[in-house]
Design a protein around this motif. Sequence first.
Motif, PDB file in Angstrom:
ATOM      1  N   GLY A   1     -40.722 -63.677 -16.291  1.00  0.00           N
ATOM      2  CA  GLY A   1     -39.635 -62.858 -16.796  1.00  0.00           C
ATOM      3  C   GLY A   1     -38.278 -63.476 -16.510  1.00  0.00           C
ATOM      4  O   GLY A   1     -38.129 -64.684 -16.366  1.00  0.00           O
ATOM      5  N   VAL A   2     -37.284 -62.617 -16.403  1.00  0.00           N
ATOM      6  CA  VAL A   2     -35.912 -63.072 -16.246  1.00  0.00           C
ATOM      7  C   VAL A   2     -35.711 -63.744 -14.882  1.00  0.00           C
ATOM      8  O   VAL A   2     -36.287 -63.331 -13.875  1.00  0.00           O
ATOM      9  N   LYS A   3     -34.891 -64.790 -14.860  1.00  0.00           N
ATOM     10  CA  LYS A   3     -34.470 -65.417 -13.611  1.00  0.00           C
ATOM     11  C   LYS A   3     -33.264 -64.633 -13.109  1.00  0.00           C
ATOM     12  O   LYS A   3     -32.204 -64.654 -13.735  1.00  0.00           O
ATOM     13  N   ILE A   4     -33.430 -63.958 -11.996  1.00  0.00           N
ATOM     14  CA  ILE A   4     -32.464 -62.960 -11.551  1.00  0.00           C
ATOM     15  C   ILE A   4     -31.083 -63.561 -11.292  1.00  0.00           C
ATOM     16  O   ILE A   4     -30.066 -63.052 -11.792  1.00  0.00           O
ATOM     17  N   VAL A   5     -31.015 -64.643 -10.533  1.00  0.00           N
ATOM     18  CA  VAL A   5     -29.712 -65.194 -10.149  1.00  0.00           C
ATOM     19  C   VAL A   5     -28.922 -65.684 -11.360  1.00  0.00           C
ATOM     20  O   VAL A   5     -27.749 -65.305 -11.542  1.00  0.00           O
ATOM     21  N   PRO A   6     -29.511 -66.523 -12.245  1.00  0.00           N
ATOM     22  CA  PRO A   6     -28.745 -66.937 -13.433  1.00  0.00           C
ATOM     23  C   PRO A   6     -28.329 -65.762 -14.313  1.00  0.00           C
ATOM     24  O   PRO A   6     -27.226 -65.757 -14.870  1.00  0.00           O
ATOM     25  N   ALA A   7     -29.196 -64.746 -14.417  1.00  0.00           N
ATOM     26  CA  ALA A   7     -28.859 -63.585 -15.238  1.00  0.00           C
ATOM     27  C   ALA A   7     -27.664 -62.837 -14.660  1.00  0.00           C
ATOM     28  O   ALA A   7     -26.734 -62.454 -15.382  1.00  0.00           O
ATOM     29  N   LEU A   8     -27.668 -62.635 -13.344  1.00  0.00           N
ATOM     30  CA  LEU A   8     -26.552 -61.940 -12.706  1.00  0.00           C
ATOM     31  C   LEU A   8     -25.254 -62.736 -12.838  1.00  0.00           C
ATOM     32  O   LEU A   8     -24.171 -62.149 -13.020  1.00  0.00           O
ATOM     33  N   GLN A   9     -25.353 -64.054 -12.746  1.00  0.00           N
ATOM     34  CA  GLN A   9     -24.156 -64.891 -12.893  1.00  0.00           C
ATOM     35  C   GLN A   9     -23.568 -64.752 -14.299  1.00  0.00           C
ATOM     36  O   GLN A   9     -22.348 -64.623 -14.470  1.00  0.00           O
ATOM     37  N   ALA A  10     -24.440 -64.788 -15.294  1.00  0.00           N
ATOM     38  CA  ALA A  10     -23.962 -64.669 -16.674  1.00  0.00           C
ATOM     39  C   ALA A  10     -23.358 -63.286 -16.928  1.00  0.00           C
ATOM     40  O   ALA A  10     -22.311 -63.159 -17.573  1.00  0.00           O
ATOM     41  N   ILE A  11     -24.010 -62.263 -16.413  1.00  0.00           N
ATOM     42  CA  ILE A  11     -23.503 -60.898 -16.594  1.00  0.00           C
ATOM     43  C   ILE A  11     -22.169 -60.721 -15.870  1.00  0.00           C
ATOM     44  O   ILE A  11     -21.248 -60.063 -16.362  1.00  0.00           O
ATOM     45  N   ALA A  12     -22.057 -61.334 -14.691  1.00  0.00           N
ATOM     46  CA  ALA A  12     -20.826 -61.205 -13.907  1.00  0.00           C
ATOM     47  C   ALA A  12     -19.627 -61.773 -14.658  1.00  0.00           C
ATOM     48  O   ALA A  12     -18.516 -61.228 -14.564  1.00  0.00           O
ATOM     49  N   VAL A  13     -19.836 -62.836 -15.397  1.00  0.00           N
ATOM     50  CA  VAL A  13     -18.743 -63.428 -16.174  1.00  0.00           C
ATOM     51  C   VAL A  13     -18.215 -62.415 -17.184  1.00  0.00           C
ATOM     52  O   VAL A  13     -16.999 -62.204 -17.325  1.00  0.00           O
ATOM     53  N   GLY A  14     -19.121 -61.777 -17.901  1.00  0.00           N
ATOM     54  CA  GLY A  14     -18.705 -60.784 -18.887  1.00  0.00           C
ATOM     55  C   GLY A  14     -18.012 -59.586 -18.261  1.00  0.00           C
ATOM     56  O   GLY A  14     -16.994 -59.097 -18.767  1.00  0.00           O
ATOM     57  N   LEU A  15     -18.551 -59.105 -17.131  1.00  0.00           N
ATOM     58  CA  LEU A  15     -17.936 -57.961 -16.465  1.00  0.00           C
ATOM     59  C   LEU A  15     -16.540 -58.302 -15.950  1.00  0.00           C
ATOM     60  O   LEU A  15     -15.618 -57.464 -16.011  1.00  0.00           O
ATOM     61  N   ALA A  16     -16.379 -59.527 -15.450  1.00  0.00           N
ATOM     62  CA  ALA A  16     -15.064 -59.940 -14.950  1.00  0.00           C
ATOM     63  C   ALA A  16     -14.042 -59.981 -16.077  1.00  0.00           C
ATOM     64  O   ALA A  16     -12.897 -59.532 -15.914  1.00  0.00           O
ATOM     65  N   ILE A  17     -14.449 -60.505 -17.212  1.00  0.00           N
ATOM     66  CA  ILE A  17     -13.527 -60.560 -18.355  1.00  0.00           C
ATOM     67  C   ILE A  17     -13.156 -59.151 -18.817  1.00  0.00           C
ATOM     68  O   ILE A  17     -11.980 -58.858 -19.086  1.00  0.00           O
ATOM     69  N   ARG A  18     -14.155 -58.288 -18.867  1.00  0.00           N
ATOM     70  CA  ARG A  18     -13.919 -56.942 -19.417  1.00  0.00           C
ATOM     71  C   ARG A  18     -13.070 -56.067 -18.497  1.00  0.00           C
ATOM     72  O   ARG A  18     -12.175 -55.332 -18.955  1.00  0.00           O
ATOM     73  N   PHE A  19     -13.325 -56.127 -17.180  1.00  0.00           N
ATOM     74  CA  PHE A  19     -12.710 -55.146 -16.290  1.00  0.00           C
ATOM     75  C   PHE A  19     -11.668 -55.716 -15.326  1.00  0.00           C
ATOM     76  O   PHE A  19     -10.886 -54.947 -14.755  1.00  0.00           O
ATOM     77  N   LEU A  20     -11.643 -57.026 -15.120  1.00  0.00           N
ATOM     78  CA  LEU A  20     -10.699 -57.599 -14.171  1.00  0.00           C
ATOM     79  C   LEU A  20      -9.500 -58.270 -14.841  1.00  0.00           C
ATOM     80  O   LEU A  20      -8.441 -58.402 -14.227  1.00  0.00           O
ATOM     81  N   ILE A  21      -9.673 -58.709 -16.067  1.00  0.00           N
ATOM     82  CA  ILE A  21      -8.583 -59.382 -16.772  1.00  0.00           C
ATOM     83  C   ILE A  21      -7.927 -58.393 -17.723  1.00  0.00           C
ATOM     84  O   ILE A  21      -8.615 -57.762 -18.536  1.00  0.00           O
ATOM     85  N   PRO A  22      -6.614 -58.240 -17.647  1.00  0.00           N
ATOM     86  CA  PRO A  22      -5.924 -57.314 -18.563  1.00  0.00           C
ATOM     87  C   PRO A  22      -6.115 -57.729 -20.022  1.00  0.00           C
ATOM     88  O   PRO A  22      -6.158 -58.926 -20.329  1.00  0.00           O
ATOM     89  N   ILE A  23      -6.234 -56.755 -20.884  1.00  0.00           N
ATOM     90  CA  ILE A  23      -6.402 -57.043 -22.308  1.00  0.00           C
ATOM     91  C   ILE A  23      -5.083 -57.566 -22.873  1.00  0.00           C
ATOM     92  O   ILE A  23      -4.050 -56.885 -22.768  1.00  0.00           O
ATOM     93  N   PRO A  24      -5.076 -58.775 -23.426  1.00  0.00           N
ATOM     94  CA  PRO A  24      -3.826 -59.337 -23.949  1.00  0.00           C
ATOM     95  C   PRO A  24      -3.292 -58.522 -25.124  1.00  0.00           C
ATOM     96  O   PRO A  24      -4.036 -57.821 -25.814  1.00  0.00           O
ATOM     97  N   ALA A  25      -1.999 -58.641 -25.335  1.00  0.00           N
ATOM     98  CA  ALA A  25      -1.375 -57.967 -26.461  1.00  0.00           C
ATOM     99  C   ALA A  25      -1.923 -58.525 -27.769  1.00  0.00           C
ATOM    100  O   ALA A  25      -2.163 -59.726 -27.898  1.00  0.00           O
ATOM    101  N   GLY A  26      -2.150 -57.653 -28.719  1.00  0.00           N
ATOM    102  CA  GLY A  26      -2.649 -58.081 -30.021  1.00  0.00           C
ATOM    103  C   GLY A  26      -4.150 -58.042 -30.149  1.00  0.00           C
ATOM    104  O   GLY A  26      -4.691 -58.311 -31.224  1.00  0.00           O
ATOM    105  N   ILE A  27      -4.881 -57.729 -29.047  1.00  0.00           N
ATOM    106  CA  ILE A  27      -6.347 -57.665 -29.079  1.00  0.00           C
ATOM    107  C   ILE A  27      -6.768 -56.237 -28.737  1.00  0.00           C
ATOM    108  O   ILE A  27      -6.309 -55.645 -27.753  1.00  0.00           O
TER     109      ILE A  27
END
Length: 592
Positions: free
Chosen positions: A122-148
């Motif tokens: 099945g899924v490789k836990i560590v790589p999956a968490l790393q990939a998911i963490a990137v998306g979560l960081a972009i969504r919730f930690l980085i302010p949404i730029p103007a125009g988007i």
Amino acid sequence: MSGLVRQLGHPSQQLRAGYPSLGLAPLSRVPPVPFRCYPGQLSGWAKEGPYGVKRQHVARSISPAQVVVQSNGYGSNDPTPTPASTSDAAVTANGNANGSTSAPTQAVETPAAPAPATGPTGVKIVPALQAIAVGLAIRFLIPIPAGISEQGWSLLAIFASTIFGLILDPLPVGAWAFMAVTVTLVTKTLTFAQAFSAMTNEVIWLIVVSFFFAKGFEKTGLGERIANIFVQAMGKSTLGLTLGLNVAECVLAPAMPSTSARAGGIFMPIIKSLSSAAGSNAGDDSRKKMGSFLTQSQFQTGIHSSSLFLTASAQNLLCLDMAKELGAVVPDAFYQWMAGAALPSLVGMFLTPLLLYKLMPPEVKDTPEAPKEAAARLKAMGPMTTDEKIMLATMGVAVALWVTGPSIGVSPVLAAMLGLCILLCTGTLSWRDCLSYTPAWDTLTWFAVLIGMSSQLNHLGVIKAFADSVGGVLATLNMGWMPLFGLLHIAFFVLHYMFASQTAHVGALYSAFCAMMLAAGVPPVLAAMTLAYSVNLFGSLTHYASGQAAVYYGSGYMRLNEVFSMGAINGFIGLALWAVLGMPVWKLLGWW
């Protein structure tokens, strides 16, 4: 022949139990799967493609007593070379035209490949968490730029996790892409129609049908025949041998869009067979006699043969489709691609082996036996079968329609579909063959997801906002578009050292770099086409740069330091070669 198969049983079982009726003793240590064979040496039952033993065809009109079987462990997970005394040993039962057999031959026992790993996959836990963490960081930690919009930013976060998943490989590409598109639905970022809008994309279905053509080449044996014909014609020297193999790949490329399939299903088995016959074995110093040079040459030259035709590699079509979303439309794409690539590609195909011949010369310079071996394989294959002739004629029609189609109103995908219909109606391919050819359906899944997300990012204004921002920065540099064009190409090329897949690189950076070029004033067709060419040119930089890289490196004929050094030299020389020879041609074509 079907009666014979029923009588003897499945070959992977009988090879373990022996063929008493043919005078063959059991091969007690040869595992039933995967069974390895070289092109032209097994003319009946199981012929192996790049994805394991998948095809059973009875295309050769030979008696069962003429079957020649060779097991050498190629493609196994064990990098340890098999000694020549065993790996090159063949279990042969020779027969005459009447089907009679000679005296019984004792089988030579060969080391078995390691048993495939069992247990959960099945899924490789560590790589999956790393990939998911990137998306979560972009969504919730980085302010949404103007125009988007918030929707666009959410989709960008999911897209980033998808790309990092392709790089980190927590699941197979198709499975990870399916999970990603599911997340877009769960979060209501996209509707079902938006998420799967790319399923109606003509480019995707052209790729899928092209994969079925590749299956036809494998099933009929036509690909192996073509490769052996060129070896027979040009293989009297090691240099001539590699040129013959390179030309053969160039001929097969437009019909086989998978570089991995060409490498693993046709060329690496032939190279291994020829090298072993010359006493050049994987994993030891004897590899330098011939095998190392042939493998490296096929690997490095493939970056040029994959660039000559639009359908020679799946990512070629993906790039142009992404460019189209940005407004960089290439008219008459098949002709424009080939016209723009012909000169640098053909020069690169012949210059690369010469360069490698100087940088890493083979110890064996002359190969007088290679043409004889190729002739023997062709003789064992017999005359062209009806299926091979149909396959060849069908591909001729398809290529002709790809070139002339725009002038007569036939789209590339329609030309491919017509060709597939011919193969299905004649029985050259069965629908079961198509259904069981998993690379095609896997590609359909992840390609549709990537193109769909990229398209929606563009429609939501994310890519435009990014391009406008970067374009403003570039404008402050007070440079013309030509210097920026060169700098962006170099950056795009070097960044591939960070990627373990050409597809992942395209999905992550192609649209962004194309948008930056357009913002800098680079003509649209020039930006779209040259970036797409570059995707092929960095396919040999590392042992993880592409699918074929893994095949060639896994053969055991190349050391890691050789892959990196030869990859860098040939990659950057190739990039410069395409720039020097390509720019005048592209000027004549009106791209700039």
